[in-house]
Design an enzyme around this catalytic site. Structure first.
Site, mmCIF file in Angstrom:
data_model
loop_
_atom_site.group_PDB
_atom_site.id
_atom_site.type_symbol
_atom_site.label_atom_id
_atom_site.label_comp_id
_atom_site.label_asym_id
_atom_site.label_seq_id
_atom_site.Cartn_x
_atom_site.Cartn_y
_atom_site.Cartn_z
ATOM 1 C CD GLU A 97 23.340 37.420 83.051
ATOM 2 O OE1 GLU A 97 23.064 36.241 83.332
ATOM 3 O OE2 GLU A 97 24.485 37.828 82.755
ATOM 4 C CG HIS A 116 24.421 33.768 81.444
ATOM 5 N ND1 HIS A 116 24.386 34.234 82.742
ATOM 6 C CD2 HIS A 116 25.351 32.772 81.435
ATOM 7 C CE1 HIS A 116 25.244 33.563 83.490
ATOM 8 N NE2 HIS A 116 25.836 32.651 82.718
ATOM 9 N NE ARG A 121 28.168 33.765 87.696
ATOM 10 C CZ ARG A 121 28.179 32.635 87.013
ATOM 11 N NH1 ARG A 121 28.538 32.648 85.724
ATOM 12 N NH2 ARG A 121 27.853 31.484 87.583
#
Length: 302
Positions: free
Chosen positions: A247, A266, A221
């Site tokens: 993000e 991602h 993360r």
């Protein structure tokens, strides 16, 4: 009594197929849910499903398509159990981590930037073979990664919350040993879950312990890695980030222009391996629920 369960896409609906004792319905993002839903599989990317779970009076179980579950428990109605997708993304995430590490070590971004003319790259690029690679966060994805690193003949150091013995790496180090271990690493792959305890876990002080030229790969993360510290250390260290904080990473963010920083959006889990593995997990969970057996991968009991 038939159990009503929802999935978010036609592809997953078809891949799961028929499950005895279960009526499988489609609840697409933006659509209206069937109020009979007892088991919900939310969309992979769209958090809108989580924000509408209170509309389901019969809901008892949520099976996510993600390994991480930060920010999800807070959105669950009372009495609802949450299960994550542990195991589904192990292979794909491990592959992506190895790919990112190899891309940076073998200077593939420089070759891409120089495409169109023959440019000699360094002849002393570091190989994964014989490199010391730390796997920071040794769970199921960590084990999948270690198997691939060992195949590349890397020297692996596994770190978890507590020390223990392990069949793959021999000894797993506790996180309290991190400061002693970091100065000896060529590559660090971050696999820690995001929590209040791990937010900013790799910040300026810990990154400063890494030797010049070390590579930090984050497939966990974004918040586990301090973005300001990354910008400061970029150039001395090299970074490969599939996740960022914030993000999505906004246009013009300093990480885009920082030297020796490779960013992918991602995508570690988004491969052809996901659908069949996710469908298999959903089938198993629905069969267990319909038969009154406990589900797997419970991360919150409602």
């Amino acid at each position: 009594m038939t159990v009503v369960a929802s999935v978010p896409t036609e592809d997953l609906l078809a891949a799961v197929g028929e499950v005895e004792g279960v009526e499988l319905v489609l609840w697409e993002p933006g659509g209206d849910p069937d109020p009979r839903i007892e088991v919900c599989v939310p969309d992979y990317r769209d958090s809108g499903h989580f924000r509408r779970l209170a509309e389901l009076p019969e809901l008892r179980l949520v099976q996510t398509q993600l390994a991480g579950f930060d920010g999800q428990v807070e959105l669950l109605p009372a009495g609802v159990t949450l299960c994550n997708a542990a195991g589904v993304h192990d292979a794909a995430t491990a592959e992506h981590a190895v790919g990112l590490a190899l891309a940076v070590l073998r200077e593939i971004p420089a070759a891409v930037r120089g495409h169109g003319s023959w440019q000699q790259l360094r002849t002393d690029m570091r190989s994964l073979a014989d490199s010391r690679v730390m796997v920071l966060g040794y769970g199921s994805i960590g084990r999948a990664l270690v198997r691939r690193l060992l195949a590349h003949e890397a020297e692996v150091t596994a770190v978890a919350s507590r020390p223990r013995e392990d069949d793959l790496v021999g000894h797993v180090h506790g996180v309290d040993e991190l400061e002693r271990l970091l100065p000896d690493q060529h590559v660090v792959v971050v696999l820690l879950p995001l929590s209040d305890r791990t937010r900013g876990f790799l910040g300026a002080e810990r990154l400063a312990l890494l030797p010049d030229g070390a590579v930090v790969v984050n497939v966990a993360r974004g918040g586990v890695l301090d973005s300001d510290a990354v910008v400061t250390e970029a150039g001395r260290l090299r970074f490969a980030l599939d996740v960022t904080d914030p993000e999505p990473l906004p246009d013009g963010h300093p990480l885009w222009s920082a030297p020796d920083v490779l960013v992918t959006p991602h995508v570690a889990g988004g491969t052809t391996a996901m659908l069949p593995r996710m469908a298999a997990l959903v089938r198993d969970q629905l069969a267990a629920y319909a038969a009154g057996r406990p589900p797997r991968n419970v991360v919150h009991v409602g």
